[in-house]
Enzyme design. Structure first.
Site, short mmCIF file in Angstrom:
data_model
loop_
_atom_site.label_atom_id
_atom_site.label_comp_id
_atom_site.label_asym_id
_atom_site.label_seq_id
_atom_site.Cartn_x
_atom_site.Cartn_y
_atom_site.Cartn_z
N GLU A 18 23.22 25.56 72.22
CA GLU A 18 24.51 25.99 71.65
C GLU A 18 24.63 27.51 71.63
O GLU A 18 23.67 28.22 71.91
CB GLU A 18 24.60 25.51 70.18
CG GLU A 18 24.93 24.04 70.03
CD GLU A 18 26.43 23.79 69.96
OE1 GLU A 18 27.23 24.73 70.11
OE2 GLU A 18 26.80 22.62 69.77
N ARG A 101 24.03 22.94 56.55
CA ARG A 101 23.46 23.97 57.43
C ARG A 101 24.61 24.66 58.17
O ARG A 101 25.70 24.13 58.29
CB ARG A 101 22.51 23.36 58.45
CG ARG A 101 23.18 22.45 59.50
CD ARG A 101 22.31 22.33 60.74
NE ARG A 101 22.68 21.29 61.66
CZ ARG A 101 23.54 21.43 62.68
NH1 ARG A 101 24.21 22.57 62.85
NH2 ARG A 101 23.77 20.44 63.51
N ASN A 103 26.57 26.06 61.45
CA ASN A 103 26.79 25.60 62.81
C ASN A 103 27.35 26.77 63.62
O ASN A 103 26.91 27.90 63.45
CB ASN A 103 27.68 24.35 62.80
CG ASN A 103 27.54 23.51 64.05
OD1 ASN A 103 26.43 23.38 64.57
ND2 ASN A 103 28.63 22.97 64.55
N GLU A 121 23.57 15.96 59.85
CA GLU A 121 24.04 14.67 60.37
C GLU A 121 23.04 13.55 60.10
O GLU A 121 21.83 13.75 60.15
CB GLU A 121 24.26 14.77 61.88
CG GLU A 121 25.40 15.70 62.24
CD GLU A 121 25.35 16.15 63.68
OE1 GLU A 121 24.31 16.76 64.06
OE2 GLU A 121 26.31 15.90 64.42
N ASN A 154 33.02 24.09 64.07
CA ASN A 154 32.55 24.28 65.44
C ASN A 154 33.22 25.45 66.14
O ASN A 154 33.46 26.48 65.51
CB ASN A 154 32.64 22.95 66.19
CG ASN A 154 31.28 22.54 66.72
OD1 ASN A 154 30.51 23.39 67.14
ND2 ASN A 154 31.00 21.25 66.70
N ASP A 204 33.78 20.74 70.90
CA ASP A 204 32.60 21.41 70.34
C ASP A 204 32.79 22.93 70.45
O ASP A 204 33.65 23.47 69.76
CB ASP A 204 31.36 20.87 71.06
CG ASP A 204 30.08 21.13 70.30
OD1 ASP A 204 30.02 22.13 69.59
OD2 ASP A 204 29.12 20.35 70.44
C1 BGC Z 1 26.64 20.26 66.16
C2 BGC Z 1 25.99 18.93 66.41
C3 BGC Z 1 27.10 17.90 66.54
C4 BGC Z 1 28.05 18.32 67.62
C5 BGC Z 1 29.23 17.40 67.81
C6 BGC Z 1 27.51 20.56 67.31
O1 BGC Z 1 28.07 21.82 67.16
O2 BGC Z 1 25.66 21.24 65.96
O3 BGC Z 1 25.09 18.67 65.39
O4 BGC Z 1 26.56 16.63 66.82
O5 BGC Z 1 28.53 19.61 67.39
O6 BGC Z 1 30.17 17.48 66.80
CA CA Z 2 28.83 23.62 68.50
#
Ligand code: BGC
Ligand code: CA
Length: 299
Positions: A18, A101, A103, A121, A154, A204
């Protein structure tokens, strides 16, 4: 127009690759493996990957103007000295949410580090809903909370004129837009910009290109979309050889290459055998469009 070429350039597998960001100075792609608890730096010339291990899931990494990086790791904003492999905490968030957490995150054109949170999750893309928030680390190291009630915070980016902020809560299956005030860092007037189709699965990471169009990576959808924010319409789809595409950024010479990260978490043995490149990083060339350099955290 040159034809589109897709190449798996980083074969090392990330559990959830990521937050890719191009480091022009070193000719490197910096990224995280969220659940693998790693920050990595892939040198495009030598093809070597350098890794720093961290003590919690790391949602995003961004460059810092004065050198080094800033992480959104666990529930902390922290500085990372990549050479010394040291992490120094700056600020804490979500102290009332034991199971949260950080992201995805990105730096705005004024140098603020925006990053959001989510509940950890139970299975990929399954979470206790509305536990996340969107935060910004200001240049004075204070933290502003922009909103809460987020499912999976996201992808994010800003329009080229800096007047619009684009944001994805993955479980809304949409890309939203806000008005953005660059001077104050305030966001307002949330609205729907693009709703994903079923086959596009879960939105995402995202990034803007030099023509002001957005590229959105589709988790479980195995593709990146190019969307025109003016019309709210998809104008291009590029499919990848893995389903768990997670995020994208432009990099390479003149920012003419699109780098796409991917994940393996959540895939069973049969799925992994069918998609042996899952968890790798892909370089797409021949798109005929460039990106813009990333911003660095100002504090
Ligand atoms: C998260 C994952 C998640 C995915 C889909 C990512 O940014 O870190 O944990 O499964 O997005 O939503
Ligand atoms: Ca992501």
């Amino acid at each position: 127009m040159a034809s589109i070429k897709i190449e798996c350039v980083v074969k090392d597998k990330s559990r959830i690759g990521e937050s890719p960001v191009w480091e022009e100075k070193h000719g490197c792609l910096v990224y995280v493996d969220i659940t693998g608890q790693k920050v990595c730096c892939w040198n495009a010339a030598t093809k070597q990957v350098k890794t720093v291990h961290v003590d919690a899931p790391v949602g995003s990494v961004v460059p810092r103007r004065s050198g080094g990086y800033v992480l959104a790791v666990g529930k902390r904003f922290a500085f990372l000295d990549f050479e010394k492999e040291t992490v120094t905490d700056i600020a804490l968030v979500d102290q009332d949410k034991a199971n949260n957490r950080f992201n995805d995150g990105k730096v705005d054109p004024a140098g603020r580090f925006f990053a959001g949170t989510m509940a950890i999750e139970t299975r990929p893309a399954e979470v206790e809903r509305q536990q996340g928030s969107l935060y910004a680390l200001q240049s004075d190291h204070s933290v502003v909370k922009h909103f809460d009630q987020v499912n999976i915070s996201n992808g994010l980016d800003w329009s080229l004129d800096h007047k619009t902020f684009y944001y994805i809560d993955s479980l809304s299956f949409a890309v939203d837009a806000f008005d953005y005030d660059l001077h104050s860092g305030k966001i307002s007037n949330r609205r729907l910009m693009y709703k994903l189709e079923q086959a596009e699965a879960i939105p995402d990471g995202q990034c803007i290109d030099a023509e002001g169009k957005l590229w959105v990576a589709c988790y479980k959808g195995g593709r990146v979309l190019r969307i025109d924010p003016e019309t709210g319409k998809r104008i291009q789809t590029v499919k990848l050889p893995v389903d768990m595409t997670t995020s994208c950024c432009f990099g390479g010479k003149d920012y003419s290459e699109l780098y796409v990260t991917s994940a393996v978490d959540g895939m069973d043995e049969e799925w992994k055998q069918r998609q042996p490149q899952a968890g790798g990083i892909f370089k797409i060339t021949g798109l005929g469009v460039k990106g813009i350099p990333p911003y660095s955290y100002a504090g």
